[in-house]
Scaffold this active site. Structure first.
Site, PDB file in Angstrom:
ATOM      1  N   GLY A   1       0.952  -1.265  -0.022  1.00  0.00           N
ATOM      2  CA  GLY A   1       0.074  -0.054   0.123  1.00  0.00           C
ATOM      3  C   GLY A   1       0.954   1.204   0.080  1.00  0.00           C
ATOM      4  O   GLY A   1       1.963   1.139   0.233  1.00  0.00           O
TER       5      GLY A   1
ATOM      6  N   CYS B   1       5.187  -6.268   1.723  1.00  0.00           N
ATOM      7  CA  CYS B   1       5.687  -4.641   1.976  1.00  0.00           C
ATOM      8  C   CYS B   1       5.112  -3.981   3.078  1.00  0.00           C
ATOM      9  O   CYS B   1       5.148  -4.493   4.219  1.00  0.00           O
ATOM     10  CB  CYS B   1       5.168  -4.025   0.611  1.00  0.00           C
ATOM     11  SG  CYS B   1       6.271  -2.595   0.305  1.00  0.00           S
ATOM     12  N   TYR B   2       3.939  -3.006   2.483  1.00  0.00           N
ATOM     13  CA  TYR B   2       3.095  -2.742   3.707  1.00  0.00           C
ATOM     14  C   TYR B   2       2.204  -3.568   4.699  1.00  0.00           C
ATOM     15  O   TYR B   2       2.429  -3.575   5.618  1.00  0.00           O
ATOM     16  CB  TYR B   2       1.903  -1.661   3.026  1.00  0.00           C
ATOM     17  CG  TYR B   2       1.135  -0.785   4.166  1.00  0.00           C
ATOM     18  CD1 TYR B   2       1.617   0.375   4.548  1.00  0.00           C
ATOM     19  CD2 TYR B   2       0.179  -1.215   4.592  1.00  0.00           C
ATOM     20  CE1 TYR B   2       1.159   1.214   5.583  1.00  0.00           C
ATOM     21  CE2 TYR B   2      -0.483  -0.616   5.597  1.00  0.00           C
ATOM     22  CZ  TYR B   2      -0.082   0.627   6.035  1.00  0.00           C
ATOM     23  OH  TYR B   2      -0.586   1.393   7.188  1.00  0.00           O
TER      24      TYR B   2
ATOM     25  N   HIS C   1       8.151  -7.379  -3.451  1.00  0.00           N
ATOM     26  CA  HIS C   1       6.733  -7.722  -3.885  1.00  0.00           C
ATOM     27  C   HIS C   1       6.799  -9.040  -4.577  1.00  0.00           C
ATOM     28  O   HIS C   1       7.346  -9.103  -5.881  1.00  0.00           O
ATOM     29  CB  HIS C   1       6.383  -6.664  -4.931  1.00  0.00           C
ATOM     30  CG  HIS C   1       6.032  -5.491  -4.266  1.00  0.00           C
ATOM     31  ND1 HIS C   1       4.497  -5.414  -3.782  1.00  0.00           N
ATOM     32  CD2 HIS C   1       6.335  -4.326  -3.625  1.00  0.00           C
ATOM     33  CE1 HIS C   1       4.232  -4.109  -3.319  1.00  0.00           C
ATOM     34  NE2 HIS C   1       5.552  -3.610  -2.952  1.00  0.00           N
TER      35      HIS C   1
ATOM     36  N   GLU D   1       4.410 -10.546  -6.256  1.00  0.00           N
ATOM     37  CA  GLU D   1       3.562 -10.759  -7.224  1.00  0.00           C
ATOM     38  C   GLU D   1       3.856 -10.035  -8.545  1.00  0.00           C
ATOM     39  O   GLU D   1       3.078 -10.345  -9.606  1.00  0.00           O
ATOM     40  CB  GLU D   1       2.253  -9.928  -6.574  1.00  0.00           C
ATOM     41  CG  GLU D   1       2.192  -8.710  -6.647  1.00  0.00           C
ATOM     42  CD  GLU D   1       2.776  -8.065  -5.165  1.00  0.00           C
ATOM     43  OE1 GLU D   1       2.381  -6.986  -4.790  1.00  0.00           O
ATOM     44  OE2 GLU D   1       3.444  -8.685  -4.627  1.00  0.00           O
TER      45      GLU D   1
ATOM     46  N   GLY E   1     -22.741  -7.916 -27.412  1.00  0.00           N
ATOM     47  CA  GLY E   1     -21.772  -8.617 -28.352  1.00  0.00           C
ATOM     48  C   GLY E   1     -20.426  -8.986 -28.017  1.00  0.00           C
ATOM     49  O   GLY E   1     -19.609  -9.634 -28.921  1.00  0.00           O
TER      50      GLY E   1
ATOM     51  N   ASP F   1     -17.642 -10.337 -22.636  1.00  0.00           N
ATOM     52  CA  ASP F   1     -18.190 -10.572 -21.164  1.00  0.00           C
ATOM     53  C   ASP F   1     -19.584 -10.971 -21.199  1.00  0.00           C
ATOM     54  O   ASP F   1     -20.083 -11.467 -20.416  1.00  0.00           O
ATOM     55  CB  ASP F   1     -17.816  -9.099 -20.479  1.00  0.00           C
ATOM     56  CG  ASP F   1     -16.263  -8.960 -20.385  1.00  0.00           C
ATOM     57  OD1 ASP F   1     -15.594  -9.826 -20.909  1.00  0.00           O
ATOM     58  OD2 ASP F   1     -15.673  -7.660 -20.498  1.00  0.00           O
TER      59      ASP F   1
ATOM     60  N   LYS G   1     -10.308 -11.098 -17.233  1.00  0.00           N
ATOM     61  CA  LYS G   1     -10.680 -11.126 -18.490  1.00  0.00           C
ATOM     62  C   LYS G   1     -10.287 -12.686 -19.323  1.00  0.00           C
ATOM     63  O   LYS G   1     -10.924 -13.164 -19.705  1.00  0.00           O
ATOM     64  CB  LYS G   1      -9.894 -10.198 -19.289  1.00  0.00           C
ATOM     65  CG  LYS G   1     -10.559  -9.990 -20.685  1.00  0.00           C
ATOM     66  CD  LYS G   1     -11.966  -9.252 -20.716  1.00  0.00           C
ATOM     67  CE  LYS G   1     -12.361  -9.071 -22.114  1.00  0.00           C
ATOM     68  NZ  LYS G   1     -13.525  -8.017 -22.389  1.00  0.00           N
TER      69      LYS G   1
END
Length: 525
Positions: A67, A94-95, A181, A183, A236, A239, A381
């Site tokens: 953060g 981290c934070y 981090h 990630e 269309g 999603d 997605k």
């Protein structure tokens, strides 16, 4: 993350869940992505709702995100005591490391050397968190504060030049914290660290699959909807198409799809949508051809935000009128995705900064006094595409490039006219045909043409022309948050330009956009 009451029950998930408590990092979504790639189901909730999240999802483990705050500030967000009371393994990043240490009696200080960028950590001892990793690993640091005293019961499991407590652990209580981090892509073995935490330490099976999600989602839809009628807004795009087929599998003819054709879609797409849903799937579908209405409302409008608002308001008007004709529907279905939810929740007090308002999140439910069904709201997605394949949707739909809610209106800077839309549809069709022909369509995240409000002098035959300029855009991306321009070969660009100028009346010059995001956005408006 704010959940609708109708979405969530105490038996919210049928699978093991890892809870990510968000302290506002711009890369919190990447934690979820890495874990889901390892087939571990996880959810992101803001730190302000950590206690509610624990009661709701019954997590098997908890990750505290990074953060932007400094824990030394009086108003800095703090870790909720419910996190430790849950009695499950915890990993602070981290934070997250700093707030965990502070809560347990450690110390964090500002004013030391700030550390941003790549660093090398060296492991100390043998922690299961670093199982399968080398003695030294490259990681990504991004911190101003650092831990200067670790809480009782913790020991150092990794150190770096700038962070003597790069990673610490209380193995007995299964509490872990890292200053870097794991990630982000810049930590090459970061995904393995997160997987070690979830599987080796917390005991996740790593068996969450799209097939399992499909069955759970159908069960949740039936539980939420009962025997009520549902209306789904079909655009269309990927999603809404996946949401519609999933809903139809779950509740059959209780579902009616409404396809508002704004006249601003790509060439031939309206016919494809009607053909797929009405003919192939036999899903009840109302097709509203409102192109003239939308183009009429947009006449004289040049400002991009005004275009979005005009289209959004008119879409709601048209959709509402059709829903009234159908009558009796209690639920409105939307193809809202997880990034939409995470970004939009910050409007209601979540920690992340708001980037933009979303076309499909606001307006409709309040106006129509309907409850929302959002069966994709937990998916990214690429996961929606995987679900589409699981549902048997044609690859032409599942693999389709993202398309903005306002359609071609934001790909025609300046005033929109029927003539401009027709020119852009024809040029865009040729561009995509050439990309497919060259076998590049699936390598590119998004490719499209933009019709510029600029005319230039040209020569065709022996005659002077004074016509429009067309810009071509193609980018690669993982999730649309950042993007790099795609290097289309020069000979292919040349062939595209020749075809467009020869076949599309009204264009005499083609340019290629080589801007990445940031600093540009993917769309031009």
């Amino acid at each position: 993350m704010t959940h609708h009451q109708t979405d969530i029950t105490p038996e919210h998930t049928l699978h093991e869940t890892l809870l990510i408590v968000d302290f506002g990092s711009q890369v919190t979504q990447l934690i979820a992505r890495r874990l889901r790639e390892a087939k571990i189901y996880c959810e992101i909730w803001p730190h302000t709702k950590a206690a509610e999240a624990i009661k709701t999802v019954h997590p098997k483990a908890i990750v505290l995100s990074g953060g932007p705050s400094s824990v030394t500030d009086a108003l800095a967000p703090k870790m909720d005591p419910a996190v430790l009371d849950a009695g499950v393994p915890v990993l602070g990043i981290c934070y997250g490391q700093q707030t965990l240490c502070t809560a347990l009696g450690g110390q964090v200080e500002s004013g030391h050397d700030r550390e941003f960028g790549r660093a090398e950590i060296e492991h100390v001892g043998h922690s299961p968190l670093f199982e399968g990793l080398g003695e030294k690993e490259t990681v990504w640091m991004s911190h101003g504060d650092r831990v200067t005293k670790i809480p009782d019961g913790f020991e150092i499991i990794a150190k770096s030049k700038g962070a003597p407590f790069a990673a610490i652990a209380d193995e007995g209580r299964k509490l872990y914290a890292v200053q870097f981090h794991p990630e982000v892509h810049h930590t090459p073995k970061g995904a393995q660290i997160l997987k070690n935490f979830a599987q080796t330490i917390a005991g996740f099976q790593g068996d969450w699959s799209m097939k399992a999600f499909k069955e759970e989602a159908k069960a949740r839809i039936r539980a939420q909807v009962g025997n009520a009628k549902v209306i789904c807004g079909l655009s269309g795009g990927v999603d809404s198409s996946v949401a519609a087929v999933l809903l139809h599998e779950a509740i059959g003819d209780q579902l009616t799809c409404v396809f508002v054709d704004t006249g601003l879609m790509r060439h031939g797409e309206a016919d494809e949508v009607v053909g797929l849903f009405r003919d192939h799937y036999n899903i009840p579908l109302v097709h509203v051809d409102a192109g003239d209405t939308f183009l009429g409302a947009l006449a004289g409008v040049s400002d991009p935000e005004q275009k979005r608002k005009t289209i959004g308001k008119l879409f709601i008007d048209v959709f509402d009128a059709e829903a009234s004709k159908i009558g009796g529907a209690e639920f409105l279905a939307q193809g809202t995705l997880y990034p939409d939810v995470i970004e939009s929740v910050s409007v209601h007090g979540g920690p992340s900064q708001v980037i933009k308002s979303h076309h499909n999140v606001g307006g409709l439910p309040e106006r129509m006094k309907m409850k929302l069904v959002e069966p994709l709201r937990e998916l990214f997605k690429d996961e929606v595409r995987a679900l589409g394949r699981e549902l048997g949707l044609p690859e032409a739909f599942v693999g389709r490039h993202p398309f903005p809610g306002p359609g071609l209106a934001i790909r025609i800077p300046g005033e929109i006219t029927p003539e401009a839309v027709e020119i852009l549809q024809k040029a865009d069709k040729i561009y995509l045909e050439e990309i497919r022909e060259a076998g590049l369509y699936d390598e590119i995240w998004q490719a499209f043409a933009v019709l510029l409000p600029v005319r230039t002098v040209g020569v065709m035959g022996d005659a002077r022309t004074y016509e429009r300029v067309l810009a071509l855009r193609a980018v690669t991306s993982v999730d649309g948050m950042t993007a790099d321009m795609y290097p289309i070969p020069h000979d292919l660009l040349s062939r595209m330009a020749t075809r467009i100028i020869n076949e599309v009346r009204g264009v005499n010059r083609v340019v290629y956009d080589i801007t990445s995001k940031p600093p540009g956005t993917i769309e031009w408006e």
